[in-house]
Design an enzyme around this catalytic site. Structure first.
Site, PDB file in Angstrom:
ATOM      1  N   GLY A   1      29.517  32.696 -55.572  1.00  0.00           N
ATOM      2  CA  GLY A   1      30.736  32.421 -55.292  1.00  0.00           C
ATOM      3  C   GLY A   1      31.421  33.204 -54.172  1.00  0.00           C
ATOM      4  O   GLY A   1      32.358  32.692 -53.625  1.00  0.00           O
TER       5      GLY A   1
ATOM      6  N   GLN B   1      34.998  30.131 -62.315  1.00  0.00           N
ATOM      7  CA  GLN B   1      35.036  30.463 -63.788  1.00  0.00           C
ATOM      8  C   GLN B   1      34.885  29.311 -64.639  1.00  0.00           C
ATOM      9  O   GLN B   1      34.741  29.455 -65.959  1.00  0.00           O
ATOM     10  CB  GLN B   1      36.234  31.312 -63.852  1.00  0.00           C
ATOM     11  CG  GLN B   1      36.231  32.651 -63.598  1.00  0.00           C
ATOM     12  CD  GLN B   1      35.234  33.421 -64.727  1.00  0.00           C
ATOM     13  OE1 GLN B   1      34.879  33.377 -65.631  1.00  0.00           O
ATOM     14  NE2 GLN B   1      34.431  34.623 -64.086  1.00  0.00           N
TER      15      GLN B   1
ATOM     16  N   SER C   1      29.549  28.988 -58.471  1.00  0.00           N
ATOM     17  CA  SER C   1      28.601  29.979 -58.633  1.00  0.00           C
ATOM     18  C   SER C   1      27.628  29.885 -59.825  1.00  0.00           C
ATOM     19  O   SER C   1      28.153  29.539 -61.162  1.00  0.00           O
ATOM     20  CB  SER C   1      29.086  31.327 -58.817  1.00  0.00           C
ATOM     21  OG  SER C   1      27.903  32.317 -58.961  1.00  0.00           O
ATOM     22  N   ALA C   2      26.326  29.479 -59.608  1.00  0.00           N
ATOM     23  CA  ALA C   2      25.495  28.981 -60.527  1.00  0.00           C
ATOM     24  C   ALA C   2      25.255  30.175 -61.829  1.00  0.00           C
ATOM     25  O   ALA C   2      25.289  29.592 -63.080  1.00  0.00           O
ATOM     26  CB  ALA C   2      24.050  29.091 -60.092  1.00  0.00           C
ATOM     27  N   HIS C   3      25.437  31.359 -61.726  1.00  0.00           N
ATOM     28  CA  HIS C   3      25.241  32.355 -62.824  1.00  0.00           C
ATOM     29  C   HIS C   3      26.507  32.235 -63.944  1.00  0.00           C
ATOM     30  O   HIS C   3      26.168  33.009 -64.846  1.00  0.00           O
ATOM     31  CB  HIS C   3      25.007  33.481 -62.173  1.00  0.00           C
ATOM     32  CG  HIS C   3      26.151  34.644 -61.788  1.00  0.00           C
ATOM     33  ND1 HIS C   3      26.712  35.531 -62.669  1.00  0.00           N
ATOM     34  CD2 HIS C   3      26.712  34.480 -60.406  1.00  0.00           C
ATOM     35  CE1 HIS C   3      27.748  35.870 -61.778  1.00  0.00           C
ATOM     36  NE2 HIS C   3      27.686  35.530 -60.660  1.00  0.00           N
TER      37      HIS C   3
ATOM     38  N   THR D   1      17.218  30.049 -44.677  1.00  0.00           N
ATOM     39  CA  THR D   1      16.147  29.356 -45.497  1.00  0.00           C
ATOM     40  C   THR D   1      16.735  28.999 -46.897  1.00  0.00           C
ATOM     41  O   THR D   1      17.325  30.005 -47.508  1.00  0.00           O
ATOM     42  CB  THR D   1      15.052  30.259 -45.397  1.00  0.00           C
ATOM     43  OG1 THR D   1      14.482  30.419 -44.231  1.00  0.00           O
ATOM     44  CG2 THR D   1      13.901  29.611 -46.152  1.00  0.00           C
TER      45      THR D   1
ATOM     46  N   CYS E   1      33.977  42.633 -62.182  1.00  0.00           N
ATOM     47  CA  CYS E   1      33.618  42.815 -60.740  1.00  0.00           C
ATOM     48  C   CYS E   1      34.298  43.983 -60.363  1.00  0.00           C
ATOM     49  O   CYS E   1      34.480  44.600 -59.377  1.00  0.00           O
ATOM     50  CB  CYS E   1      33.918  41.796 -59.965  1.00  0.00           C
ATOM     51  SG  CYS E   1      33.438  40.160 -60.473  1.00  0.00           S
TER      52      CYS E   1
HETATM   53  N1  PLP Z   1      35.351  33.990 -57.962  1.00  0.00           N
HETATM   54  C1  PLP Z   1      35.432  34.273 -59.148  1.00  0.00           C
HETATM   55  C2  PLP Z   1      36.925  33.688 -59.849  1.00  0.00           C
HETATM   56  C3  PLP Z   1      34.685  35.013 -60.148  1.00  0.00           C
HETATM   57  O1  PLP Z   1      34.955  35.195 -61.345  1.00  0.00           O
HETATM   58  C4  PLP Z   1      33.618  35.467 -59.326  1.00  0.00           C
HETATM   59  C5  PLP Z   1      32.676  36.440 -60.015  1.00  0.00           C
HETATM   60  O2  PLP Z   1      32.888  36.962 -61.115  1.00  0.00           O
HETATM   61  C6  PLP Z   1      33.279  35.321 -57.952  1.00  0.00           C
HETATM   62  C7  PLP Z   1      34.193  34.422 -57.403  1.00  0.00           C
HETATM   63  C8  PLP Z   1      32.276  35.730 -57.211  1.00  0.00           C
HETATM   64  O3  PLP Z   1      31.040  34.972 -57.567  1.00  0.00           O
HETATM   65  P1  PLP Z   1      29.599  35.481 -57.389  1.00  0.00           P
HETATM   66  O4  PLP Z   1      29.413  36.762 -58.258  1.00  0.00           O
HETATM   67  O5  PLP Z   1      28.699  34.531 -57.163  1.00  0.00           O
HETATM   68  O6  PLP Z   1      29.468  36.079 -55.836  1.00  0.00           O
END
Ligand code: PLP
Length: 378
Positions: A76, A183, A203-205, A241, A328
């Site tokens: 992300g 999200q 974002s995959a996770h 890669t 974060c």
């Molecule tokens: N954007 C949002 C709204 C998020 O909640 C997050 C991660 O918590 C990100 C971006 C960042 O994604 P990544 O952890 O894959 O870098």
């Protein structure tokens, strides 16, 4: 497995999710047997190349895009940075970037970097429920706007934004529109054509895929330059890669989650109800942040006179994982920028925690969290 791990109640799915087992199995061969560099022309790499092609197709079909509109990234953060800086750098006139005050730091700090390079950046303030209405955007946007970036769902309070209307307004002024869907992809139905966006980050996770992989949807014909310089991978727009295993795992996890959205939503709403009803019955003084339209399972609660950090640590001692706001941001004990932007009373704001249920949480988990909270709060 650690013994105590078995008993953990994990309710921080907005921070990250458990890897789906099918996704894990699908990834394995690309670590151990089919490890060829997908960009090499020999036949040993053909399987990896095909796997990427198939993953691109699967992901595109999940969001009603064309496979050529999906660009794999490291997650992300990279997708957000690329969308914002890539569209700013492709504009020789250095026109204005508009974003919202409640974006994730991947967007906010990308905009800060542009401001340091003297790009004009403006911020939209949401209403008290976290919603950015088209009226708020129309007060700021002009024909000199290059890009509008507003997230589809907020990571702290879960609010879902009226993206279609915002994108239409941006386009009527000749601006591009980007949305951070990190999200909510895999949790609510997403159709890029219906939303009318030019770019969308994922974002995959966050949807039971592996960490360190994601994608940026870029609508055909959108003028954007590469974020980093290097090789010709990803149609010459994203060098590096390819993370074959990650890309494959992401596609399997997304497909599965998209197929389960209705079932998962019902389940998550049930868990939310257990939590909220029990807090109400116990007469706890709290506010649930965000609008009524939010990502299923994302519950931001502010307890009057509480201390979010202390609640988090007490829950941790009871083997319950939640977050104070945005994961974060866990090193920052200040009131988060999101809670400040929605103008939440400080007496409540300091006592904020985010519980984010996922599809693996049980009814028992919801009851355990309620009991633990009542113990702490009373
Ligand atoms: N954007 C949002 C709204 C998020 O909640 C997050 C991660 O918590 C990100 C971006 C960042 O994604 P990544 O952890 O894959 O870098």
């Amino acid at each position: 497995m650690r013994n105590d791990m078995k008993k953990i109640v994990y309710a921080d799915n907005a921070a990250t999710t458990k890897l789906d087992l099918d996704a894990f199995e699908a990834m394995k061969p690309y670590f151990l047997e089919e490890y060829g560099n997908a960009s090499q022309p020999y036949s040993f790499s053909r399987t990896a190349r095909r796997a990427i092609k198939e993953a691109r197709k699967i992901i595109a079909s999940c969001i009603n895009a064309k496979p050529e509109e999906i660009f794999f990234t490291s997650g992300g953060t990279e997708s957000d940075n690329w969308a914002i800086k890539g569209s700013a750098f492709s504009d020789v006139y250095m026109r204005t970037i508009i974003t919202s005050a409640i974006e994730h730091h991947a967007v906010l700090n990308a905009c800060k970097s542009l401001a340091r390079l003297r790009y004009p950046v403006e911020y939209l303030s949401p209403k008290n429920d976290g919603v950015i209405t088209p009226e708020i955007l129309s007060d700021i946007i002009t024909d000199e706007t290059r890009l509008v970036s507003v997230m589809l769902a907020n990571n702290e309070i879960g609010t879902i934004q009226p993206i279609r209307a915002l994108a239409e307004l941006a386009h009527s002024h000749g601006a591009l529109f980007h949305t951070d869907a990190v999200q909510c992809l895999g949790h609510i139905p997403i159709d890029v054509k219906e939303l009318g966006v030019d770019m969308l980050s994922a974002s995959a996770h966050k949807f039971n895929g592996p960490k360190g992989v994601g994608f940026l949807y870029i609508k055909e014909g959108t003028h954007i330059v590469p974020y980093s310089d290097g090789g010709a991978q990803e149609f010459g727009l994203r060098a590096g890669t390819e993370n074959v295993a990650g890309i494959v795992g992401m596609s399997i996890a997304l497909k599965k989650n998209c197929e389960q959205i209705v079932t998962n939503t019902k389940h998550l709403e049930k868990l939310e109800k257990i939590l909220i009803t029990n807090l109400d019955v116990a007469g706890i003084d709290y506010i649930r942040n965000g609008s009524t339209t939010h990502v299923p399972g994302n519950i931001s609660l502010s307890f009057r006179g509480g201390d979010g950090e202390a609640i988090l640590h007490r829950l941790d001692l009871m083997a319950i994982c939640v977050s104070t706001g945005s994961a974060c941001d866990s090193v920052n004990t200040q009131i988060s920028h999101v809670l400040q932007a929605i103008g939440l009373d400080e007496n409540y704001a300091r006592g904020t925690i985010r519980i984010s249920f996922g599809k693996d949480n049980s009814v028992e988990d919801a009851h355990k969290i309620v009991q633990a909270l009542l113990k702490i709060l009373k």
